[in-house]
Design a protein around this motif. Sequence first.
Motif, mmCIF file in Angstrom:
data_model
loop_
_atom_site.group_PDB
_atom_site.id
_atom_site.type_symbol
_atom_site.label_atom_id
_atom_site.label_comp_id
_atom_site.label_asym_id
_atom_site.label_seq_id
_atom_site.Cartn_x
_atom_site.Cartn_y
_atom_site.Cartn_z
ATOM 1 N N TRP A 80 -5.675 13.754 -2.108
ATOM 2 C CA TRP A 80 -5.673 12.283 -1.846
ATOM 3 C C TRP A 80 -6.645 12.481 -0.671
ATOM 4 O O TRP A 80 -7.285 11.605 0.152
ATOM 5 N N GLU A 109 -9.067 2.018 -2.789
ATOM 6 C CA GLU A 109 -8.518 3.634 -1.949
ATOM 7 C C GLU A 109 -9.586 4.499 -2.231
ATOM 8 O O GLU A 109 -9.687 5.198 -1.743
ATOM 9 N N TYR A 154 3.193 -2.001 14.470
ATOM 10 C CA TYR A 154 3.688 -1.602 12.501
ATOM 11 C C TYR A 154 3.211 -0.798 13.046
ATOM 12 O O TYR A 154 2.307 0.027 13.379
ATOM 13 N N SER A 156 3.995 3.116 9.377
ATOM 14 C CA SER A 156 4.012 3.005 8.449
ATOM 15 C C SER A 156 4.762 4.560 8.099
ATOM 16 O O SER A 156 5.299 4.751 6.957
ATOM 17 N N ARG A 158 4.270 7.925 8.076
ATOM 18 C CA ARG A 158 3.216 8.783 8.711
ATOM 19 C C ARG A 158 2.851 9.381 10.145
ATOM 20 O O ARG A 158 2.695 10.775 10.227
ATOM 21 N N SER A 182 8.089 0.813 8.098
ATOM 22 C CA SER A 182 8.208 0.934 7.180
ATOM 23 C C SER A 182 9.953 1.390 6.783
ATOM 24 O O SER A 182 10.522 0.978 5.451
ATOM 25 N N CYS A 186 13.220 0.555 3.878
ATOM 26 C CA CYS A 186 13.179 2.244 2.567
ATOM 27 C C CYS A 186 15.152 2.172 3.077
ATOM 28 O O CYS A 186 15.884 1.538 3.032
ATOM 29 N N MET A 371 16.673 4.965 -2.866
ATOM 30 C CA MET A 371 15.998 3.400 -3.062
ATOM 31 C C MET A 371 16.820 2.155 -3.948
ATOM 32 O O MET A 371 17.804 1.315 -3.720
ATOM 33 N N HIS A 409 8.414 8.215 4.152
ATOM 34 C CA HIS A 409 8.082 8.660 3.991
ATOM 35 C C HIS A 409 7.572 10.487 5.186
ATOM 36 O O HIS A 409 8.931 10.072 5.704
ATOM 37 N N PHE A 470 0.745 -3.300 5.120
ATOM 38 C CA PHE A 470 1.472 -4.106 5.022
ATOM 39 C C PHE A 470 1.392 -5.381 3.958
ATOM 40 O O PHE A 470 2.918 -5.559 4.004
ATOM 41 N N ALA A 473 3.400 -4.042 1.078
ATOM 42 C CA ALA A 473 4.264 -3.832 0.836
ATOM 43 C C ALA A 473 5.476 -4.315 0.824
ATOM 44 O O ALA A 473 6.523 -4.424 0.305
ATOM 45 N N LYS A 496 -7.605 4.935 4.831
ATOM 46 C CA LYS A 496 -8.587 4.428 3.466
ATOM 47 C C LYS A 496 -8.416 3.135 3.237
ATOM 48 O O LYS A 496 -7.738 2.812 4.194
ATOM 49 N N GLY A 515 -6.446 12.624 9.513
ATOM 50 C CA GLY A 515 -5.266 12.918 8.566
ATOM 51 C C GLY A 515 -4.799 14.253 9.414
ATOM 52 O O GLY A 515 -5.117 14.375 10.174
ATOM 53 N N THR A 652 12.234 -2.672 -8.554
ATOM 54 C CA THR A 652 10.904 -2.816 -8.845
ATOM 55 C C THR A 652 10.321 -1.227 -8.352
ATOM 56 O O THR A 652 11.499 -0.613 -7.537
ATOM 57 N N PHE A 659 1.731 7.194 -4.455
ATOM 58 C CA PHE A 659 2.574 6.675 -3.646
ATOM 59 C C PHE A 659 2.625 5.247 -2.792
ATOM 60 O O PHE A 659 1.752 5.185 -1.637
ATOM 61 N N ALA A 752 15.153 -5.086 -2.995
ATOM 62 C CA ALA A 752 13.600 -4.524 -4.081
ATOM 63 C C ALA A 752 14.327 -3.813 -5.112
ATOM 64 O O ALA A 752 13.457 -4.225 -5.906
#
Length: 761
Positions: A80, A109, A154, A156, A158, A182, A186, A371, A409, A470, A473, A496, A515, A652, A659, A752
């Motif tokens: 990806w 994406e 914020y 995420s 990664r 994130s 999580c 989760m 992540h 954001f 999510a 992306k 990346g 959920t 991902f 969630a």
Amino acid sequence: MGDERKPKIEPYPGPAGGWGSVKSVTEILKREQVPIPSTVKELWRQNKPRGFTCVSCAWPQPGKPAKFEFCENGAKASAWELTSLRTTPEFFAQHTCTELLGWSDHDLEQQGRLTHPMRYDRTADKYVPCAWDEAFDAIAAELKQLAPKSVVFYASGRASLETSYLYALFARLYGNNNLPDSSNMCHEATGVALRKSVGAAVGTVVLDDFAGTDCIFFFGQNAGVNSPRMLHDLQKAAKRGVPIVVFNPLRERGLERFTNPQSPVELLAKQETPLATQYLQVRAGGDIAAITGLCKTLLALDDEAAETGTPRVLDAEFIAQHTHGFDEFAAWLRAQSWGDIEAASGLQRAELERAAATYAQAKAVIGVYGMGLTQHVLGEYNIHMFANFMLLRGNIGKPGAGLCPVRGHSNVQGQRTVGIADDPALVPLDRLAEQYGFEPPRDKGLNTVECCEGVLDGSVHGFIGLGGNFLRAIPEQERVTAAWSKLRLTVQIATKLNRSHLFNGDVAYLLPCLGRIERVLENGTPQVLSTEDSTSCIHASVGKAEPASPELKSETRIVVELARRTLPANPKVPWVAWANDYATIRDAIEQTYPEQFQGFNQRMWQPGGFHRPNSARERVWKTDTGKANFILPPSLTATGFDDAPDRFRLMTMRSNDQFNTTIYGYDDRFRGIDGTREVVLMHKDDIARLGLRDGQAVKLVSDAGDGVTREVAGLRVVTFDIPRGCVGGYYPECNPLIPLSHHAVFSKTPAAKSVPVRVVA
Ligand SMILES: Nc1nc2c(c(=O)[nH]1)N[C@H]1C(S)=C(S)[C@@H](COP(=O)(O)OP(=O)(O)OC[C@H]3O[C@@H](n4cnc5c(=O)[nH]c(N)nc54)[C@H](O)[C@@H]3O)O[C@H]1N2
Ligand SMILES: Nc1nc2c(c(=O)[nH]1)N[C@H]1C(S)=C(S)[C@@H](COP(=O)(O)OP(=O)(O)OC[C@H]3O[C@@H](n4cnc5c(=O)[nH]c(N)nc54)[C@H](O)[C@@H]3O)O[C@H]1N2
Ligand SMILES: [Mo]
């Protein structure tokens, strides 16, 4: 648009891994149109010493790696990122943001990697290309105008340790602790709960413990999909005869059986290793009750042992020396009735007793969770109960045993370690003050839920996103999204295009970055990154692939340019020197966190990495009592709402083909759902009781009783092996149903995994 095809729903007969996995990887390589030889070369380097750390999950990489140290979903994630597809200025010239809003997450994406910095032009409703300098200067000018407390930073999960450290420092020098990440959605519940239970915010096991354990308890984590490399460790344990006891409302294939897709022998002979030795389909939100049943059984077995003079079942010595609150916990357990436990857990006493007996026979137990425990209103109490259970037999702080929260992540845990935290108590502010000669903000910043509240009430004016999606999510998606255009400044640093980029403030930029798999050259010199995995292990990551576009900048450089143009010059903060040589950032990290990062620049090269110290692992308990605490839950049910006729608990979930908000495709292979994500999984008795039929279109409607209308329509009823009263749907499609206030009590982790809904024809 896209490759959504005619839905096919039928049980999948295969194991996790196996030929299905090989086929799935081949398909994604084709779809991303990657050059196969160079991609295989990159996959070969994945999770190896001197290779790169996988961009998918945070499962540790072994010191002695296998020939291919990647999995189906890691390969998808790499493909990806390595895709040959591009989202260029020409693409943006052809489509307005309003038009793109009609596209699916997958299709957005799927256009490929972003190639140029872009500015949003509201009049044309389009992104237009701009020069980097123009973007940096414009953003800095806005930041200087805005009140520091009204801007949110914020992250995420990664970005590397190096970028993350600078990002957090930027926010604090700017004037706030508004560093939601994130992790707030999580494992935040883990951090909060484990600090109270055992005085450490993260898991206590390392990879080697899996080789020495003799029992594994598994709650609410779907390893086959979300951390598939872990299946290798589970398979080895299973082959040694280690019992694996699973608590999950769904029968997840990856926990049932596995064929190593990288073993030609296993593939050709269709050899499967059964994994779970006992599978308990607990109700969503029923884990506190289930663990109560386990603990109550252990107590009864221990009473029996005391009477008959046989060896104790509880580790009395450990409890006396290392814990606090045992007597209250035991009294509370005795007061709980089996009737209540069975009703709240949806499990039978006999099956819980069997699981407890398995636990009682093991010398060293690992407790894995994900989760399924954290994302509940009583999420922290789920974790306290799991810790209580482990403490009863001293299963924390000994080889082969411990708690193993499986992080999301690939560097989410590391981001917290180097300062991305809204809670200033988690950051060595005094040291930062001394190191950089400034007075850091001491007031608590905004976490994810509070950031959403701030957007709704108009107190947040600026948002910078270091990765992530954001608006897709978060809970309460529609209301927060509707308020988003009130923002003055929105900046997205991304690889992306995603839906969050289509909602913009008055001044809005989309900044494309390199990346982790790609080569990072700064000032002509190749740079190395580092990350921390689920077991607090830190390692180097070397990207070598050709960047997707010559225009891309590293995340580190982007943060540095924004910071140095926004902040007054400070000789103690060498932004440019840092960006030119990441080793100097690691030196700065070591200076701020000497106990954690001693010898950082050398030790990150050790095969398998180096571990940060973890006090609980050493049986040093940094809690309020100085001991590991038994903590009582206020209820046997973690949902935070009462059961009512026709009110369902919506979980959920992630499919095998995504991902988080990145949707690779529409094949949730193990669950046998192909070609669609618009489904609601239901028990056949519930379908019949509501007068529905399989395949019928329904909508889910919020039943939170707060007067707000929330619904997701066009879902297809799928008969599924799921406990009665629970329904399943996909994340992020179902996020509009989650009230912003529906979150874990202390950590505000959105709940969630048990959302109150009704199913309406
Ligand atoms: N391929 C891939 N890998 C990923 C991700 C991805 O999306 N795709 N996401 C990454 C991220 S950020 C994270 S946080 C992790 C997430 O990984 P997981 O923690 O596995 O998260 P989920 O898939 O959301 O849900 C986990 C499981 O909880 C079960 N469950 C739901 N409710 C309950 C409950 O009340 N009790 C119990 N016992 N179980 C319950 C569900 O059936 C499901 O099997 O994975 C990471 N890795
Ligand atoms: N209903 C429901 N909601 C949930 C969850 C759930 O289980 N159910 N899970 C929650 C969890 S556990 C999490 S972690 C959050 C995830 O929330 P986020 O982390 O915000 O979302 P992701 O989908 O991981 O972000 C994907 C985007 O990140 C960008 N990206 C990818 N790689 C890079 C990179 O290397 N650098 C940069 N700068 N950008 C990159 C891409 O543009 C991509 O579109 O969602 C939460 N929301
Ligand atoms: Mo996550």
